[in-house]
Design an enzyme around this catalytic site. Structure first.
Site, PDB file in Angstrom:
ATOM      1  N   ARG B  96       0.840  -1.207   0.000  1.00 55.79           N
ATOM      2  CA  ARG B  96       0.000   0.000   0.000  1.00 55.79           C
ATOM      3  C   ARG B  96       0.876   1.259   0.000  1.00 55.79           C
ATOM      4  O   ARG B  96       0.557   2.241  -0.685  1.00 55.79           O
ATOM      5  CB  ARG B  96      -0.960  -0.020   1.191  1.00 55.79           C
ATOM      6  CG  ARG B  96      -2.167   0.895   1.047  1.00 55.79           C
ATOM      7  CD  ARG B  96      -1.937   2.296   1.592  1.00 55.79           C
ATOM      8  NE  ARG B  96      -1.435   2.221   2.952  1.00 55.79           N
ATOM      9  CZ  ARG B  96      -0.427   2.932   3.410  1.00 55.79           C
ATOM     10  NH1 ARG B  96       0.204   3.815   2.656  1.00 55.79           N
ATOM     11  NH2 ARG B  96       0.004   2.784   4.652  1.00 55.79           N
ATOM     12  N   GLY B 136      10.363  13.368  -1.471  1.00 58.95           N
ATOM     13  CA  GLY B 136      11.363  13.722  -0.465  1.00 58.95           C
ATOM     14  C   GLY B 136      11.003  14.972   0.291  1.00 58.95           C
ATOM     15  O   GLY B 136      11.210  16.090  -0.195  1.00 58.95           O
ATOM     16  N   SER B 144       8.780  15.676  12.069  1.00 56.10           N
ATOM     17  CA  SER B 144       7.459  16.238  12.362  1.00 56.10           C
ATOM     18  C   SER B 144       7.376  17.719  11.999  1.00 56.10           C
ATOM     19  O   SER B 144       6.290  18.258  11.846  1.00 56.10           O
ATOM     20  CB  SER B 144       7.135  16.065  13.849  1.00 56.10           C
ATOM     21  OG  SER B 144       7.052  14.701  14.160  1.00 56.10           O
ATOM     22  N   TRP B 168      14.329   8.654   5.100  1.00 54.28           N
ATOM     23  CA  TRP B 168      13.126   7.820   5.223  1.00 54.28           C
ATOM     24  C   TRP B 168      12.279   7.872   3.963  1.00 54.28           C
ATOM     25  O   TRP B 168      11.061   7.928   4.036  1.00 54.28           O
ATOM     26  CB  TRP B 168      12.244   8.263   6.402  1.00 54.28           C
ATOM     27  CG  TRP B 168      12.952   8.372   7.692  1.00 54.28           C
ATOM     28  CD1 TRP B 168      13.217   9.497   8.380  1.00 54.28           C
ATOM     29  CD2 TRP B 168      13.464   7.282   8.461  1.00 54.28           C
ATOM     30  NE1 TRP B 168      13.886   9.200   9.533  1.00 54.28           N
ATOM     31  CE2 TRP B 168      14.054   7.843   9.606  1.00 54.28           C
ATOM     32  CE3 TRP B 168      13.510   5.897   8.287  1.00 54.28           C
ATOM     33  CZ2 TRP B 168      14.676   7.078  10.587  1.00 54.28           C
ATOM     34  CZ3 TRP B 168      14.121   5.131   9.256  1.00 54.28           C
ATOM     35  CH2 TRP B 168      14.690   5.723  10.396  1.00 54.28           C
ATOM     36  N   THR B 170      10.423   6.538   1.011  1.00 54.10           N
ATOM     37  CA  THR B 170       9.846   5.324   0.433  1.00 54.10           C
ATOM     38  C   THR B 170      10.066   5.326  -1.082  1.00 54.10           C
ATOM     39  O   THR B 170       9.876   6.362  -1.722  1.00 54.10           O
ATOM     40  CB  THR B 170       8.342   5.265   0.752  1.00 54.10           C
ATOM     41  OG1 THR B 170       8.198   5.330   2.173  1.00 54.10           O
ATOM     42  CG2 THR B 170       7.706   3.979   0.234  1.00 54.10           C
ATOM     43  N   GLU B 374       3.677   9.983   7.727  1.00 50.42           N
ATOM     44  CA  GLU B 374       2.502  10.760   7.310  1.00 50.42           C
ATOM     45  C   GLU B 374       1.896  11.522   8.484  1.00 50.42           C
ATOM     46  O   GLU B 374       0.689  11.633   8.605  1.00 50.42           O
ATOM     47  CB  GLU B 374       1.440   9.835   6.703  1.00 50.42           C
ATOM     48  CG  GLU B 374       1.889   9.139   5.449  1.00 50.42           C
ATOM     49  CD  GLU B 374       1.748  10.019   4.215  1.00 50.42           C
ATOM     50  OE1 GLU B 374       1.105  11.073   4.309  1.00 50.42           O
ATOM     51  OE2 GLU B 374       2.297   9.651   3.178  1.00 50.42           O
ATOM     52  N   THR B 376       2.924  11.796  12.732  1.00 52.98           N
ATOM     53  CA  THR B 376       2.826  10.795  13.796  1.00 52.98           C
ATOM     54  C   THR B 376       1.462  10.892  14.476  1.00 52.98           C
ATOM     55  O   THR B 376       0.745  11.890  14.338  1.00 52.98           O
ATOM     56  CB  THR B 376       3.920  11.001  14.870  1.00 52.98           C
ATOM     57  OG1 THR B 376       3.624  12.216  15.571  1.00 52.98           O
ATOM     58  CG2 THR B 376       5.316  11.090  14.262  1.00 52.98           C
TER      59      THR B 376
HETATM   60  C1  LIG Z   1       9.036   3.487   6.866  1.00 49.71           C
HETATM   61  C2  LIG Z   1       8.969   4.955   6.719  1.00 49.71           C
HETATM   62  C3  LIG Z   1       8.732   5.523   5.472  1.00 49.71           C
HETATM   63  C4  LIG Z   1       8.708   6.902   5.303  1.00 49.71           C
HETATM   64  N1  LIG Z   1       8.526   7.425   4.037  1.00 49.71           N
HETATM   65  C5  LIG Z   1       8.660   8.771   3.857  1.00 49.71           C
HETATM   66  C6  LIG Z   1       8.618   9.333   2.540  1.00 49.71           C
HETATM   67  O1  LIG Z   1       8.424   8.618   1.548  1.00 49.71           O
HETATM   68  N2  LIG Z   1       8.832  10.656   2.381  1.00 49.71           N
HETATM   69  C7  LIG Z   1       9.048  11.485   3.446  1.00 49.71           C
HETATM   70  O2  LIG Z   1       9.249  12.672   3.244  1.00 49.71           O
HETATM   71  N3  LIG Z   1       9.081  10.973   4.711  1.00 49.71           N
HETATM   72  C8  LIG Z   1       8.898   9.647   4.935  1.00 49.71           C
HETATM   73  N4  LIG Z   1       8.947   9.133   6.221  1.00 49.71           N
HETATM   74  C9  LIG Z   1       9.282  10.015   7.337  1.00 49.71           C
HETATM   75  C10 LIG Z   1       8.152  10.276   8.314  1.00 49.71           C
HETATM   76  O3  LIG Z   1       7.175  11.092   7.749  1.00 49.71           O
HETATM   77  C11 LIG Z   1       8.747  10.857   9.585  1.00 49.71           C
HETATM   78  O4  LIG Z   1       9.483   9.844  10.195  1.00 49.71           O
HETATM   79  C12 LIG Z   1       7.721  11.421  10.541  1.00 49.71           C
HETATM   80  O5  LIG Z   1       7.209  12.619  10.035  1.00 49.71           O
HETATM   81  C13 LIG Z   1       8.258  11.626  11.946  1.00 49.71           C
HETATM   82  O6  LIG Z   1       9.436  12.329  11.927  1.00 49.71           O
HETATM   83  P1  LIG Z   1      10.691  11.830  12.802  1.00 49.71           P
HETATM   84  O7  LIG Z   1      10.917  10.432  12.510  1.00 49.71           O
HETATM   85  O8  LIG Z   1      11.799  12.780  12.556  1.00 49.71           O
HETATM   86  O9  LIG Z   1      10.204  11.932  14.289  1.00 49.71           O
HETATM   87  P2  LIG Z   1      10.252  13.211  15.239  1.00 49.71           P
HETATM   88  O10 LIG Z   1       9.604  14.356  14.582  1.00 49.71           O
HETATM   89  O11 LIG Z   1      11.638  13.383  15.748  1.00 49.71           O
HETATM   90  O12 LIG Z   1       9.340  12.717  16.419  1.00 49.71           O
HETATM   91  C14 LIG Z   1       9.819  11.918  17.492  1.00 49.71           C
HETATM   92  C15 LIG Z   1       8.715  11.802  18.541  1.00 49.71           C
HETATM   93  O13 LIG Z   1       8.390  13.080  19.041  1.00 49.71           O
HETATM   94  C16 LIG Z   1       7.032  13.366  18.868  1.00 49.71           C
HETATM   95  N5  LIG Z   1       6.885  14.783  18.600  1.00 49.71           N
HETATM   96  C17 LIG Z   1       7.413  15.493  17.562  1.00 49.71           C
HETATM   97  N6  LIG Z   1       7.058  16.788  17.670  1.00 49.71           N
HETATM   98  C18 LIG Z   1       6.290  16.896  18.794  1.00 49.71           C
HETATM   99  C19 LIG Z   1       5.621  17.977  19.422  1.00 49.71           C
HETATM  100  N7  LIG Z   1       5.642  19.190  18.924  1.00 49.71           N
HETATM  101  N8  LIG Z   1       4.932  17.734  20.549  1.00 49.71           N
HETATM  102  C20 LIG Z   1       4.877  16.492  21.067  1.00 49.71           C
HETATM  103  N9  LIG Z   1       5.478  15.429  20.508  1.00 49.71           N
HETATM  104  C21 LIG Z   1       6.192  15.641  19.385  1.00 49.71           C
HETATM  105  C22 LIG Z   1       6.594  12.507  17.723  1.00 49.71           C
HETATM  106  O14 LIG Z   1       5.208  12.250  17.777  1.00 49.71           O
HETATM  107  C23 LIG Z   1       7.420  11.260  17.950  1.00 49.71           C
HETATM  108  O15 LIG Z   1       6.808  10.453  18.916  1.00 49.71           O
HETATM  109  C24 LIG Z   1       8.914   7.740   6.425  1.00 49.71           C
HETATM  110  C25 LIG Z   1       9.102   7.165   7.675  1.00 49.71           C
HETATM  111  C26 LIG Z   1       9.120   5.807   7.843  1.00 49.71           C
HETATM  112  C27 LIG Z   1       9.347   5.232   9.197  1.00 49.71           C
END
Ligand SMILES: Cc1cc2nc3c(=O)[nH]c(=O)nc-3n(C[C@H](O)[C@H](O)[C@H](O)COP(=O)(O)OP(=O)(O)OC[C@H]3O[C@@H](n4cnc5c(N)ncnc54)[C@H](O)[C@@H]3O)c2cc1C
Lengths: 256, 394
Positions: B96, B136, B144, B168, B170, B374, B376
Site C-alpha cells: 500500500r 522527499g 514532524s 526515510w 519510500t 505521514e 505521527t
Molecule cells: C518506513 C517509513 C517511510 C517513510 N517514508 C517517507 C517518505 O516517503 N517521504 C518522506 O518525506 N518521509 C517519509 N517518512 C518520514 C516520516 O514522515 C517521519 O518519520 C515522521 O514525520 C516523523 O518524523 P521523525 O521520525 O523525525 O520523528 P520526530 O519528529 O523526531 O518525532 C519523534 C517523537 O516526538 C514526537 N513529537 C514530535 N514533535 C512533537 C511535538 N511538537 N509535541 C509532542 N510530541 C512531538 C513525535 O510524535 C514522535 O513520537 C517515512 C518514515 C518511515 C518510518
C-alpha cells in the site's frame, strides 16, 4: 497468425464461488442462497479469455456474453463486461436455473439461432452441476460442429484449429466456422479486469430478454453432504508397519 | 491457516457502496489473494519490495486511480480509491505504501502543481508503473517539523542548485523521479518551500538503502543525498508554493492510509478468528473461551467503527468538503486501532503468532511505521487539539 475478424459469443453461468461451503437443509433440493458469493464459472472464464484474446488479435470482432439466469445474473454479466466483453445478453428466468441440460440448451439455441456469431464458446462444464451437457447439446440443436475439452485454439480464415486435451496427450482438430467449442483449463487464464474496465462496464449494452425455457424433465430428488472424512489411523512405525499398510490399501481402500 | 479472505462486514457497510465500488474492491481483493499473499512472507524475510507486482498494479489501474483518464488513469472516486488501499494493505503495508507514494505523493503533485510538460512526460508512465517515483520531504533533523527543512534550492542564472539530505524516503532507491521539497528562501520561511521534479539519474543524486529496519521490510526506504544538483528552470513545480503544497499531498496519502489501516486490521482479525476456532487447548478450541471471545469482540467493534469512519470521510472527500483535520482524526484513530488489533491478534496466536507464516506480527511491525509516517499519532492529536481550542501546541 493471420488477422481475423469474427464475432464470438460466450455462454457463461453464474455459480457459487468454488470456495464457498454450501449448506442445505434436510430434504432440500437446492442449496441455501444465504451468504453464498457467486462467480462466473471458472471454465466459462477460460472461454471468455479465449474470446477476448481472439478478437484482440482481430479487427472487427465483437465479444458478446450471454447467460441464462435470474435477475441477479446481471452482476455476473457485468463482471464479464468489465473484463473486456463488448455487450451482454441476459436470458431471464424467474427463480433458479434448471438442472436439465437439454432445457437450458434449447433456450440458448433459440437465441443463438437469431444471431450471426461465427463462434459459440462454453466452459466444458459448469463448476456447480458438473453435467458437461450444454455445449455439445447446443451444437447439436444448431447443427454445427463441436470440439469439446479444448485447451487452446486459433482461428484462421474461417477455420478453427483446436487443441483438445485427451488421455495422455493432445489431439488437434479443425472445424469450419460457424462452430461450437467448450473450453477447459489450458492456455486461457482470465485476466484481472482493469479498474477502468469496471467503470466502463456500466456503459456497455446489456440486453435483457425473457427466456423461453422448456419444462425441466430432470428433477432433483435430494442433496447429500459428502461423508465425513474418517479420522486418520496410525498403524505403527517404520518398516514393520508396511505389510499392514499394504494390506489395508488393498483390502479396505481398494487402491492397489 | 485462514481460508480465502472475505473481508469483515458486520454492519452491512457493503450496502453503502455502489456496485462498481464493490467490484473494484473485490477485484483488488482477489488480486491480493493470488499475487501478494503467496509471496509476501518471503519478500518480508528477504527485506525486499516485490517489484514484480508493479506492472500489474499499473495495468489494473491501481497507481493514481483517481487521476483523470487522459493520463491513462482510471478516474475513480475516493470511495473506490480508499477500498483499493484497504485491500492492498490487507496484503502488506509496504505494498500500500508503494501505491500511496506513487499515486498521492508523486502523481498528485505533478497533476496539481506541475507544468503541462511535467504531466505529459511523467504521468502516463507513472500510471503504468513503467516509471517509479518518490517523495522527499523529511530530513534527518526535520521529521514532524518539515517547515524547518535545510535542503536548499538556490536560484542560478539558468536554473536551480539543489543541496541537502532527505531521509526515510519510500521508493527512494527504485525511483526514476523524485519530487523534492526544498527551501528557496531563508531557512524557516515556510512560504518559500517549493517542489522540484528531479530525475534520479542527474549528477549529484544518490540514494542509500536504509539498513537495519525492523518494520516495513517489504518496502524500499532510502536516504537521498542531493549534492550540487544543477536543475533547469523547468524542474520547478510552477504551481507549488509554500509548505501547504507538500501538506496537500500528505492529505491525499493519509486519506488512503485511513482505509489501509482497516485492511491490515481485517487481515489480523480474520487470522485470529480462524485460528481461535481451530486451535485446541485444554481439549477445546480457544475460540470457545471467554477471554478470546472478548478479544475478538473488541477487534470486531473497532474495525466496524473504523470502517464507517473512513467511508464517511471518503464521501466528504467526494463531495469536496473534507478538511485536513478530518483526515487527521481518521488517520490517528484508524492506525492506532490497527496497531492494537495486530498486537492482540498476534497474542491470540500464541507462539505461532511470531512466525512469518502467519500475518499478524508482520502487520504489527509494519503498522509501527504507519503510526509514525505521514504525521505521527501525536502530531495528528496536536492538529485536532488546535482545531478544537484554536491554540497551536506544536
Ligand atoms: C518506513 C517509513 C517511510 C517513510 N517514508 C517517507 C517518505 O516517503 N517521504 C518522506 O518525506 N518521509 C517519509 N517518512 C518520514 C516520516 O514522515 C517521519 O518519520 C515522521 O514525520 C516523523 O518524523 P521523525 O521520525 O523525525 O520523528 P520526530 O519528529 O523526531 O518525532 C519523534 C517523537 O516526538 C514526537 N513529537 C514530535 N514533535 C512533537 C511535538 N511538537 N509535541 C509532542 N510530541 C512531538 C513525535 O510524535 C514522535 O513520537 C517515512 C518514515 C518511515 C518510518
Amino acid at each position: 497468425m493471420e488477422y481475423v475478424s469474427l464475432d464470438i459469443i460466450v455462454c457463461l453461468k453464474r455459480v457459487p464461488d468454488t470456495e464457498t461451503r454450501v449448506r442445505f437443509s434436510d430434504g432440500a433440493t437446492a442449496i441455501e442462497p444465504e451468504g453464498v458469493k457467486y462467480i462466473v464459472s471458472p471454465y466459462d472464464e477460460f472461454a471468455l479469455e479465449a474470446a477476448l484474446r481472439t478478437t484482440e488479435a482481430g479487427e472487427e470482432g465483437q465479444v458478446t456474453v450471454m447467460t441464462l439466469g435470474n435477475e441477479d445474473s446481471q452482476e455476473t454479466l457485468r463482471v464479464a463486461l468489465a473484463a473486456g466483453a463488448d455487450q451482454a445478453v441476459l436470458l431471464r428466468v424467474q427463480g433458479s436455473v434448471t438442472m436439465d441440460g437439454l432445457a437450458t440448451a434449447k433456450a440458448l439455441a433459440a437465441e443463438l439461432e437469431t444471431r450471426e456469431d461465427q463462434l459459440v464458446l462454453f466452459g466444458v462444464k459448469a463448476a456447480d452441476d458438473d453435467q458437461q451437457q450444454v455445449g455439445p447439446m447446443v451444437a447439436t440443436l444448431l447443427g454445427r460442429p463441436c470440439a469439446s475439452n479444448v485447451t487452446s485454439f486459433e482461428v484462421n480464415g474461417g477455420v478453427i484449429r483446436c487443441n483438445r486435451g485427451v488421455e495422455g496427450g493432445t489431439e488437434v482438430v479443425e472445424m469450419d466456422l460457424p462452430a461450437v467449442v467448450t473450453l477447459t483449463k489450458g492456455a486461457f487464464e482470465l485476466r484481472y479486469p482493469s479498474l477502468k474496465g469496471i467503470m466502463a462496464a456500466k456503459r456497455k449494452p446489456l440486453d435483457v430478454k425473457d427466456a423461453d425455457l422448456p419444462a425441466s424433465r430432470l428433477v432433483v430428488q435430494r442433496l447429500d453432504y459428502p461423508p465425513e472424512r474418517a479420522e486418520g489411523r496410525i498403524l505403527g512405525e517404520g518398516a514393520e508397519a508396511v505389510p499392514e499398510l499394504v494390506r489395508l490399501l488393498r483390502d479396505e481402500a481398494n487402491v492397489l | 491457516m485462514a481460508g480465502k479472505f472475505q473481508g469483515i462486514d458486520f454492519y452491512d457497510v457493503d450496502s453503502l457502496l455502489s456496485e462498481e465500488e464493490r467490484m473494484i474492491r473485490d477485484t483488488v481483493r482477489e488480486w491480493v489473494e493470488e499475487r501478494v499473499m503467496p509471496i509476501i512472507g518471503k519478500a518480508y524475510i528477504d527485506r525486499r519490495f516485490p517489484k514484480e507486482l508493479i506492472p500489474e498494479l499499473g495495468e489494473m489501474g491501481m497507481l493514481g486511480p483517481t487521476l483523470p483518464e487522459e493520463y491513462g488513469c482510471a478516474g475513480l472516486n475516493n470511495v473506490a480509491y480508499g477500498l483499493i488501499c484497504q485491500e492492498l494493505e490487507r496484503g502488506d503495508s509496504g505494498i500500500r505504501s508503494f501505491a500511496s507514494v506513487q499515486g498521492a505523493l508523486v502523481m498528485y503533485p505533478l497533476l496539481t502543481f506541475g507544468s503541462d510538460e511535467h504531466k505529459q512526460e511523467w504521468l502516463p508512465k507513472l500510471a503504468t508503473g513503467e516509471k517509479i517515483g518518490c517523495f522527499g520531504l523529511s530530513e534527518p533533523d526535520y521529521g514532524s517539523n518539515p517547515g524547518g527543512m535545510i535542503t536548499t534550492a538556490k536560484k542560478t542564472d539558468d536554473g536551480w542548485l539543489l543541496n541537502g539530505v532527505k531521509m526515510w524516503i519510500t521508493n527512494g532507491s527504485m525511483a526514476d523521479v523524485a519530487i523534492i521539497w526544498a527551501q528557496t528562501g531563508e531557512i524557516g520561511d515556510t512560504d518559500a518551500i517549493r517542489g522540484f521534479v528531479v530525475p534520479t539519474d542527474v549528477d549529484g543524486f544518490t540514494a542509500r538503502d536504509q539498513k537495519g529496519k525492523l518494520s516495513l521490510l517489504a518496502s524500499d526506504t532510502s536516504e537521498l543525498h542531493l549534492e550540487d544538483i544543477h536543475l533547469p528552470d523547468s524542474a520547478l513545480l510552477p504551481e507549488s508554493g509554500g509548505l501547504k503544497s507538500p501538506l496537500m499531498c500528505l492529505t491525499q496519502a493519509r486519506f488512503g492510509i485511513t482505509f489501509g489501516a482497516v485492511g491490515a486490521a481485517m487481515a489480523c482479525f480474520d487470522e485470529a478468528r480462524s485460528y481461535s476456532k481451530q486451535r485446541l487447548m485444554f481439549g477445546k478450541p480457544i475460540g470457545g473461551k471467554q477471554i478470546q471471545q472478548i478479544r475478538l469482540a473488541d477487534m470486531l467493534t473497532s474495525i466496524t467503527q473504523a470502517q464507517l469512519l473512513c467511508l464517511q470521510l471518503a464521501k466528504l472527500k467526494d463531495a469536496g468538503t473534507m478538511t485536513p483535520q478530518q483526515v487527521s482524526l481518521a488517520k490517528r484513530a484508524n492506525v492506532n486501532m490497527a496497531c492494537d488489533i495486530a498486537r492482540e491478534a498476534r497474542r491470540l496466536l500464541g507462539a505461532n503468532g511470531i512466525l512469518v507464516e502467519y500475518h499478524s506480527m508482520r502487520h504489527m511491525a509494519n503498522l509501527e511505521s504507519v503510526y509514525t509516517y505521514e504525521g505521527t499519532h501525536d502530531i495528528h492529536g496536536l492538529i485536532l487539539g488546535q482545531a478544537v481550542t484554536g491554540i497551536a501546541a506544536y
